[in-house]
Write an enzyme that holds these catalytic residues in place. Structure first.
Site: not given
Ligand SMILES: [Zn+2]
Ligand SMILES: [Zn+2]
Length: 299
Positions: A252-253
């Protein structure tokens, strides 16, 4: 997107959390008893016109994630809060009731990324902002064309997991993005990487302190900043089956690192809440990166 956060120098924060399991015992308890969750429980059923202890925390939450701009530091549930709450509910595919129902309470109790969700600035009560899919940071910042072979280095102010586990999880996440883009990612050990990944606790010097166990797990700055921070106070693991999965959060990051904002598509890796292990990119994620960088025919 409500990317006040991302442009760090402006006001961007992206938080991602992680914590490994060697250290976990007492933290698990702390996590389940997290005070914000208790505060939320108190607010169950509250609606416009009412007052309740804990409203300031709710307003602060909605503000932090991009739903509420200016708010009064009182426990009054006013019209602005109702609009903000509806926007939150729409983004998360909940019924837009505008009050603190059980589903909203449950969703807010989940750990999540620290980057805000909302892309468009809120003009008062202008109506609901509905994002159907992927988004970018405000201004759509991205890595310049000469930067496709990115280097990264682990730079933590505290250690929480064995480095071989961290490397394995983060490398897997980088490879997933490599497969759907023209980026490559290589770990280096000199002081000038494109990307600095690390575990940090509470106030760690970037103006966006982490919040201890629970809630915000991590944050990442928009391109071409390169900082990806994981909250050292989470119960991080590197495998499925328990607390917070590092590879899931890293995936995600890294999306943020490349320039993607949050998506309201629930099976997207860029969905803001952490809802369990997810180690693959969805079509929405692939469409987002392809659009940002102008790729054709990404499947
Ligand atoms: Zn995020
Ligand atoms: Zn940070």
């Amino acid at each position: 997107m409500a990317l006040n956060l991302l442009t760090f120098s402006i006001s961007f924060f992206i938080f991602f959390v992680v914590k490994p399991f060697p250290i976990v015992e007492s933290r698990t308890i702390e996590f389940s008893e997290h005070s914000f969750t208790k505060t939320l429980r108190n607010l169950r059923g509250i609606k416009k016109g009412q007052r309740m202890r804990g409203m300031i925390e709710l307003k602060s939450y909605l503000n932090k994630f991009g739903y509420l701009n200016n708010y009064s530091h009182t426990n009054h549930f006013d019209q602005n809060v109702e609009v903000a709450l509806k926007e939150y509910q729409v983004f998360h595919h909940l019924r837009a009731t505008g009050h603190m129902d059980a589903e909203t309470l449950r969703k807010m109790s989940l750990p999540r990324c620290g980057v805000p969700d909302v892309v468009t600035p809120h003009d008062n009560l202008k109506g609901l902002t509905i994002l159907a899919n992927y988004s970018f940071f405000r201004g759509s910042p991205r890595w310049e064309e000469s930067k496709r072979a990115l280097t990264y280095r682990f730079v933590s102010s505290t250690n929480v997991l064995r480095m071989d586990l961290v490397r394995f999880a983060v490398n897997n996440a980088f490879q997933s993005w490599s497969r759907v883009s023209d980026f490559t990612f290589t770990e280096i050990f000199n002081p000038n990487p494109n990307v600095a990944i690390g575990f940090h606790r509470r106030n760690h010097g970037d103006g966006h302190p982490f919040d201890g166990p629970g809630r915000v797990l991590a944050h990442t700055f928009a391109p071409q900043d390169g900082r990806l921070h994981l909250d050292a106070d989470e119960s991080w693991i590197s495998g499925p089956g328990s607390e917070i999965d590092l590879e899931t959060v890293a995936l995600h990051e890294i999306g943020h690192l490349l320039g993607l904002g949050h998506s309201s598509v629930r099976d997207s890796i860029m969905y803001p809440s952490y809802e369990g292990v997810r180690r693959h990119l969805s079509q929405d994620d692939k469409d987002g990166i392809a659009t940002l960088y102008g790729y054709q025919n990404i499947t």
